[in-house]
Design an enzyme around this catalytic site. Structure first.
Site, PDB file in Angstrom:
ATOM      1  N   SER A  11       0.804  -1.228   0.000  1.00  0.00           N
ATOM      2  CA  SER A  11       0.000   0.000   0.000  1.00  0.00           C
ATOM      3  C   SER A  11       0.835   1.276   0.000  1.00  0.00           C
ATOM      4  O   SER A  11       0.292   2.351  -0.224  1.00  0.00           O
ATOM      5  CB  SER A  11      -0.916   0.003   1.228  1.00  0.00           C
ATOM      6  OG  SER A  11      -0.146  -0.192   2.390  1.00  0.00           O
ATOM      7  N   GLY A  13       5.225   3.117  -0.153  1.00  0.00           N
ATOM      8  CA  GLY A  13       6.678   2.992  -0.201  1.00  0.00           C
ATOM      9  C   GLY A  13       7.195   2.021  -1.252  1.00  0.00           C
ATOM     10  O   GLY A  13       6.776   2.027  -2.413  1.00  0.00           O
ATOM     11  N   TYR A 193      14.613  -3.635  15.288  1.00  0.00           N
ATOM     12  CA  TYR A 193      14.545  -3.617  13.821  1.00  0.00           C
ATOM     13  C   TYR A 193      15.732  -4.379  13.230  1.00  0.00           C
ATOM     14  O   TYR A 193      15.565  -5.281  12.403  1.00  0.00           O
ATOM     15  CB  TYR A 193      14.517  -2.172  13.320  1.00  0.00           C
ATOM     16  CG  TYR A 193      14.407  -2.052  11.823  1.00  0.00           C
ATOM     17  CD1 TYR A 193      13.177  -2.173  11.183  1.00  0.00           C
ATOM     18  CD2 TYR A 193      15.538  -1.821  11.029  1.00  0.00           C
ATOM     19  CE1 TYR A 193      13.081  -2.070   9.799  1.00  0.00           C
ATOM     20  CE2 TYR A 193      15.443  -1.718   9.660  1.00  0.00           C
ATOM     21  CZ  TYR A 193      14.214  -1.839   9.050  1.00  0.00           C
ATOM     22  OH  TYR A 193      14.115  -1.745   7.674  1.00  0.00           O
TER      23      TYR A 193
HETATM   24  N1  LIG Z   1      12.828   2.842   3.595  1.00  0.00           N
HETATM   25  C1  LIG Z   1      14.058   2.353   3.793  1.00  0.00           C
HETATM   26  O1  LIG Z   1      15.069   3.102   3.771  1.00  0.00           O
HETATM   27  C2  LIG Z   1      14.240   0.887   4.042  1.00  0.00           C
HETATM   28  C3  LIG Z   1      15.555   0.388   4.161  1.00  0.00           C
HETATM   29  C4  LIG Z   1      15.735  -0.975   4.356  1.00  0.00           C
HETATM   30  C5  LIG Z   1      14.650  -1.811   4.419  1.00  0.00           C
HETATM   31  N2  LIG Z   1      13.378  -1.305   4.323  1.00  0.00           N
HETATM   32  C6  LIG Z   1      12.249  -2.256   4.392  1.00  0.00           C
HETATM   33  O2  LIG Z   1      11.397  -2.044   3.297  1.00  0.00           O
HETATM   34  C7  LIG Z   1      10.097  -2.559   3.609  1.00  0.00           C
HETATM   35  C8  LIG Z   1       9.040  -1.573   3.144  1.00  0.00           C
HETATM   36  O3  LIG Z   1       9.174  -0.402   3.931  1.00  0.00           O
HETATM   37  P1  LIG Z   1       9.000   1.077   3.334  1.00  0.00           P
HETATM   38  O4  LIG Z   1      10.276   1.781   3.525  1.00  0.00           O
HETATM   39  O5  LIG Z   1       8.373   1.012   1.981  1.00  0.00           O
HETATM   40  O6  LIG Z   1       8.021   1.699   4.430  1.00  0.00           O
HETATM   41  P2  LIG Z   1       6.467   2.123   4.359  1.00  0.00           P
HETATM   42  O7  LIG Z   1       6.248   3.103   3.269  1.00  0.00           O
HETATM   43  O8  LIG Z   1       6.127   2.472   5.751  1.00  0.00           O
HETATM   44  O9  LIG Z   1       5.750   0.768   3.929  1.00  0.00           O
HETATM   45  C9  LIG Z   1       5.545  -0.274   4.846  1.00  0.00           C
HETATM   46  C10 LIG Z   1       4.449  -1.159   4.312  1.00  0.00           C
HETATM   47  O10 LIG Z   1       4.257  -2.223   5.242  1.00  0.00           O
HETATM   48  C11 LIG Z   1       2.883  -2.234   5.599  1.00  0.00           C
HETATM   49  N3  LIG Z   1       2.698  -2.742   6.960  1.00  0.00           N
HETATM   50  C12 LIG Z   1       3.253  -2.286   8.099  1.00  0.00           C
HETATM   51  N4  LIG Z   1       2.792  -2.987   9.142  1.00  0.00           N
HETATM   52  C13 LIG Z   1       1.918  -3.899   8.649  1.00  0.00           C
HETATM   53  C14 LIG Z   1       1.105  -4.892   9.218  1.00  0.00           C
HETATM   54  N5  LIG Z   1       1.062  -5.101  10.544  1.00  0.00           N
HETATM   55  N6  LIG Z   1       0.333  -5.659   8.404  1.00  0.00           N
HETATM   56  C15 LIG Z   1       0.336  -5.455   7.064  1.00  0.00           C
HETATM   57  N7  LIG Z   1       1.074  -4.511   6.460  1.00  0.00           N
HETATM   58  C16 LIG Z   1       1.856  -3.734   7.243  1.00  0.00           C
HETATM   59  C17 LIG Z   1       2.424  -0.805   5.477  1.00  0.00           C
HETATM   60  O11 LIG Z   1       1.008  -0.757   5.406  1.00  0.00           O
HETATM   61  P3  LIG Z   1       0.169   0.587   5.743  1.00  0.00           P
HETATM   62  O12 LIG Z   1       0.173   1.375   4.455  1.00  0.00           O
HETATM   63  O13 LIG Z   1      -1.172   0.065   6.118  1.00  0.00           O
HETATM   64  O14 LIG Z   1       0.895   1.279   6.855  1.00  0.00           O
HETATM   65  C18 LIG Z   1       3.120  -0.411   4.194  1.00  0.00           C
HETATM   66  O15 LIG Z   1       2.434  -0.891   3.074  1.00  0.00           O
HETATM   67  C19 LIG Z   1      10.104  -2.820   5.117  1.00  0.00           C
HETATM   68  O16 LIG Z   1      10.273  -4.206   5.340  1.00  0.00           O
HETATM   69  C20 LIG Z   1      11.339  -2.083   5.601  1.00  0.00           C
HETATM   70  O17 LIG Z   1      11.888  -2.656   6.766  1.00  0.00           O
HETATM   71  C21 LIG Z   1      13.163   0.015   4.122  1.00  0.00           C
END
Ligand SMILES: NC(=O)c1ccc[n+]([C@@H]2O[C@H](COP(=O)([O-])OP(=O)(O)OC[C@H]3O[C@@H](n4cnc5c(N)ncnc54)[C@H](OP(=O)(O)O)[C@@H]3O)[C@@H](O)[C@H]2O)c1
Length: 334
Positions: A11, A13, A193
């Site tokens: 949904s 990112g 984390y």
């Molecule tokens: N951004 C970075 O720099 C970075 C770096 C390394 C790794 N990551 C990893 O990348 C992945 C995506 O993160 P992002 O950066 O794109 O962040 P984000 O925009 O906050 O996206 C997180 C996604 O996970 C969903 N989510 C969170 N908790 C959930 C739950 N309990 N049940 C179902 N869905 C859930 C969120 O849904 P909602 O829309 O409903 O909140 C959203 O779709 C994560 O695993 C994160 O650890 C990110």
């Protein structure tokens, strides 16, 4: 027959960018969006279909921080599909992050500057909480809920004739010293984390060991530092706005600053095209972007001990057994 890819956290990112990029690669793909918020998921579905009218996009409601919700969501998936070709385990949280300002300024003037910018090692702590299932929220969301999902979907994923792929969004922030087999949920530390992402890397190795013969392969990747809701939680948006020009410059030296969700999804898309049998289970695939904005994928050998990975996997199986007994009891009570 259309290939099917299920994506958790579609949904926003990186997951959202991934959906668009996968359809740009193959608009005959069937995307199944596994999201906790149905309103957001519906808006994503409409936008994807507007730009890729020949695609098929379906939605399953799933909160990966609740085992019951995962089991119910997986049931719907099993009703909809005979097989899954790709399962992207991407949903994740970093709740209440605190930046260690002292470590940041110390790091800027040290030999470890590039390492610090690449991994955020030692820079971030988080305040975790306990879910209604009684688990640490970061552990259950980033890892255990996804583990239950894989176990539920095994019949759709295990095919020796044509292998399926599990693709985890891990992180460069995964650090061995933040994980302990004695405290797999990281109840005692302040970096849940990092612990959950190291646990992801361990599980990836164990899954390959236990499932490759059944036609299921697993890989882990890191998207780099991407500006999403997750990163905007670390510092207020105005601070990011001030820092961004510096970060764009630093990107000439630190290619982990992918910055946009599109760039961050690079390794996820690259893995989509790989023959899973040809991938090394001990390698993490890293999205990277040059100072001039060109995306590429780096390969990084992980610091993983295979015995620890297997022990961790057995611990998760035990935990799963206990959770299933609790669910069965509450089912009988209803
Ligand atoms: N951004 C970075 O720099 C970075 C770096 C390394 C790794 N990551 C990893 O990348 C992945 C995506 O993160 P992002 O950066 O794109 O962040 P984000 O925009 O906050 O996206 C997180 C996604 O996970 C969903 N989510 C969170 N908790 C959930 C739950 N309990 N049940 C179902 N869905 C859930 C969120 O849904 P909602 O829309 O409903 O909140 C959203 O779709 C994560 O695993 C994160 O650890 C990110």
């Amino acid at each position: 027959m259309r290939k099917v890819a299920l994506i958790t956290g579609a949904s926003s990112g990186i997951g959202l960018a991934l959906c668009g990029r996968l359809l740009a690669e193959d608009d005959e793909l069937h995307l199944c969006l596994a999201c906790r918020n149905l309103g957001k998921a519906e808006a994503v579905r409409e936008a994807l279909l507007a730009s890729h009218p020949s695609a098929e996009v379906s939605i399953v409601q799933m909160d990966v921080s609740s085992v019951l919700s995962v089991v119910q969501g997986a049931k719907q998936v099993k009703q909809k599909f005979q097989r899954l070709d790709y399962l992207y385990l991407n949903a994740g949280i970093m709740p209440n992050p605190q930046l260690n300002i002292k470590a940041f300024f110390f790091g800027i003037f040290s030999r470890n500057m590039i390492h610090m910018f690449t991994t955020a090692d030692g820079l971030l702590t988080q305040n975790d909480k306990v879910t209604s299932d009684g688990f640490q929220e970061v552990f259950e969301t980033n890892l255990f809920g996804h583990f239950i999902l894989i176990r539920e979907l095994e019949p759709l994923l295990c095919h020796t004739d044509n292998p399926s792929q599990l693709i985890w969004t891990s992180s460069r922030n995964a650090k061995k010293s933040n994980f302990s087999l004695e405290d797999i949920q990281h109840t005692k530390g302040q970096e849940p984390y990092s612990s959950s992402k190291y646990a992801t890397d361990l599980l990836n190795v164990a899954l390959n060991r236990n499932f490759n013969e059944k036609g299921l392969y697993s890989s882990v990747m890191c998207p780099g530092t991407v500006m999403t809701n997750l990163t905007y939680g670390i510092l207020p948006p105005f601070v990011w706005t001030l820092l961004l020009p510096i970060i764009w410059l630093v990107r000439f030296f630190v290619n982990a600053f992918t910055l946009t969700p599109y760039n961050g999804a690079e390794a996820l898309v690259w893995l989509f095209h790989q023959k899973p049998e040809s991938l090394n289970p001990l390698t993490k695939y890293l999205s990277a972007t040059t100072g001039f904005g060109t995306n590429y994928v780096k390969h990084q050998k992980m610091d993983i001990d295979e015995d620890t990975a297997e022990k961790f996997y057995q611990t998760l199986l035990e935990l799963e057994k206990r959770v299933r007994i609790t669910i069965a009891k509450s089912d009988r009570a209803i």
